[in-house]
Design a protein around this motif. Structure first.
Motif, PDB file in Angstrom:
ATOM      1  N   LEU B  57      75.087  48.443   2.788  1.00  0.00           N
ATOM      2  CA  LEU B  57      75.631  47.547   1.781  1.00  0.00           C
ATOM      3  C   LEU B  57      75.016  47.932   0.440  1.00  0.00           C
ATOM      4  N   ARG B  59      75.503  48.059  -4.209  1.00  0.00           N
ATOM      5  CA  ARG B  59      76.173  47.622  -5.423  1.00  0.00           C
ATOM      6  C   ARG B  59      76.242  48.792  -6.386  1.00  0.00           C
ATOM      7  N   VAL B  60      77.280  48.808  -7.192  1.00  0.00           N
ATOM      8  CA  VAL B  60      77.438  49.849  -8.202  1.00  0.00           C
ATOM      9  C   VAL B  60      77.365  49.173  -9.573  1.00  0.00           C
ATOM     10  N   SER B  61      76.579  49.738 -10.484  1.00  0.00           N
ATOM     11  CA  SER B  61      76.454  49.143 -11.821  1.00  0.00           C
ATOM     12  C   SER B  61      77.631  49.548 -12.697  1.00  0.00           C
ATOM     13  N   LYS B  63      77.530  51.222 -15.215  1.00  0.00           N
ATOM     14  CA  LYS B  63      77.387  52.626 -15.619  1.00  0.00           C
ATOM     15  C   LYS B  63      77.505  53.580 -14.437  1.00  0.00           C
ATOM     16  N   ARG B  65      75.750  53.551 -11.587  1.00  0.00           N
ATOM     17  CA  ARG B  65      74.571  53.757 -10.736  1.00  0.00           C
ATOM     18  C   ARG B  65      74.662  52.859  -9.508  1.00  0.00           C
ATOM     19  N   GLU B  66      74.007  53.298  -8.427  1.00  0.00           N
ATOM     20  CA  GLU B  66      74.096  52.582  -7.148  1.00  0.00           C
ATOM     21  C   GLU B  66      72.736  52.062  -6.720  1.00  0.00           C
ATOM     22  N   VAL B  67      72.720  50.923  -6.040  1.00  0.00           N
ATOM     23  CA  VAL B  67      71.486  50.494  -5.368  1.00  0.00           C
ATOM     24  C   VAL B  67      71.823  50.021  -3.950  1.00  0.00           C
ATOM     25  N   LEU B  69      71.323  47.687  -0.936  1.00  0.00           N
ATOM     26  CA  LEU B  69      70.765  46.343  -0.759  1.00  0.00           C
ATOM     27  C   LEU B  69      70.151  46.214   0.628  1.00  0.00           C
ATOM     28  N   GLY B 178      66.075  52.447  -5.524  1.00  0.00           N
ATOM     29  CA  GLY B 178      66.389  51.590  -6.675  1.00  0.00           C
ATOM     30  C   GLY B 178      65.929  52.167  -7.987  1.00  0.00           C
ATOM     31  N   THR B 179      66.155  53.464  -8.181  1.00  0.00           N
ATOM     32  CA  THR B 179      65.815  54.055  -9.475  1.00  0.00           C
ATOM     33  C   THR B 179      66.862  55.121  -9.789  1.00  0.00           C
TER      34      THR B 179
END
Lengths: 210, 210
Positions: B57, B59-61, B63, B65-67, B69, B178-179
């Motif tokens: 799972l 999220r995409v920002s 801009k 970018r992905e993190v 979860l 997360g970077t």
């Protein structure tokens, strides 16, 4: 108390015996602003319901740094306490009263009785867990995607009074924004150089922040 | 399928009609590794149960970018889908198959029926939400308290094979930690200079990491 309990969206949907169980048997507790409820030597042995005020849930790192996880406001229950009390999960958090608080504490047995007897209560707990999960995921995104400058600007805008003044400390901002005091001090310094704001003792005054 | 369903701790506690409801009516779905299940133009209209494989799972920002979860593994259900389908909350996440997956999808109605009929199912959902909430809070802590170097070391140790080799890309590490990719590349470069590891194409070889 009946009025304060009505703020909990499940309360009016309970049957009279369950309403009575909460009114007559839940432990009443008052906390003064700044008082630690859980953490250090204080342990929680029930599920707090916030009738008045607000609680702040936070974690402390090995090195003594703090991060705010979320707040529990009027009409909310600390569901994570319910989770930990069931013993299926172990999570060591701290809670302090951010304002003067009136609480009702449900014992684990009372929580279990209500959870089994009332589908409105169950739905409330499910929604509260879901809401805090989504808030936590939004915090993860913020920490990952948004630069510290953007986070500081957002914080200042949200907390400014009508004169554009924010009464806070670098320490408090750091805890709420998930960073260290040094980072906040440096960031505010940079913004002051660019004439975006003015840093005074215990106070920040916004100038040009868009 | 019965065996795969037994991995869900609630399954054996259901009564036969509810077991049958899942076996006969849940939609079967196979996903190939890398396939996007939700996100972009794909929408979710049910609650996925993972029989085999694992879902990620994320999220995409704005801009791009992905993190990451969290992951949903064998014997787990995507409870956040259940939350969103109820319509009380709105959260726009993406899900991809991290490995080849076999899924069963419960429709919102089936989920509701099971949630109301079985206290084992309800307890499972409560525990799954609680577990993901605690995991999210631990991610917040990690992002706040732990330096990128410490996070990279932990990631490499956890993902190394018995020869100390990790097959990954800087992009993938960035999403999981997360970077940004730039931060990972810079960090690995610094660690290579200190002779802690060796970076090759698609591979990192650990040397001295304690």
């Amino acid at each position: 108390m009946e009025n304060a309990l009505r703020r909990f969206e499940f309360y009016d949907k309970l049957r009279e015996p369950e309403k009575k169980l909460i009114r007559d048997n839940a432990l009443k507790k008052e906390l003064a602003r700044g008082q630690i409820m859980i953490g250090g030597s204080s342990r929680c042995n029930g599920v707090p319901m916030v009738l008045k005020g607000s609680l702040r849930l936070f974690r402390v790192s090995d090195k003594g740094r703090e991060v705010t996880l979320y707040r529990i406001r009027e009409g909310e229950m600390c569901v994570i306490a319910a989770v930990c009390l069931r013993g299926d999960h172990d999570y060591d958090f701290s809670i302090e009263a951010e304002e003067d608080c009136s609480l009702l504490i449900l014992t684990p047995d009372m929580f279990k009785t209500l959870f089994n007897a009332s589908s409105a209560f169950k739905t409330y707990v499910f929604n509260m867990l879901a809401q805090k999960l989504i808030m936590s995921m939004e915090t993860i995104e913020m920490l990952t995607f948004i630069s510290i400058e953007e986070r500081v600007i957002e914080y200042l805008k949200q907390n400014a009074d009508k004169n554009g003044e924010i009464r806070t400390t670098h320490e408090k901002m750091a805890v709420d924004l998930g960073t260290s005091r040094e980072v906040i001090t440096r960031q505010l310094g940079r913004m002051a150089e660019r004439d975006m704001l003015c840093v005074e003792r215990g106070k920040i005054i916004l100038k040009k922040v868009t």
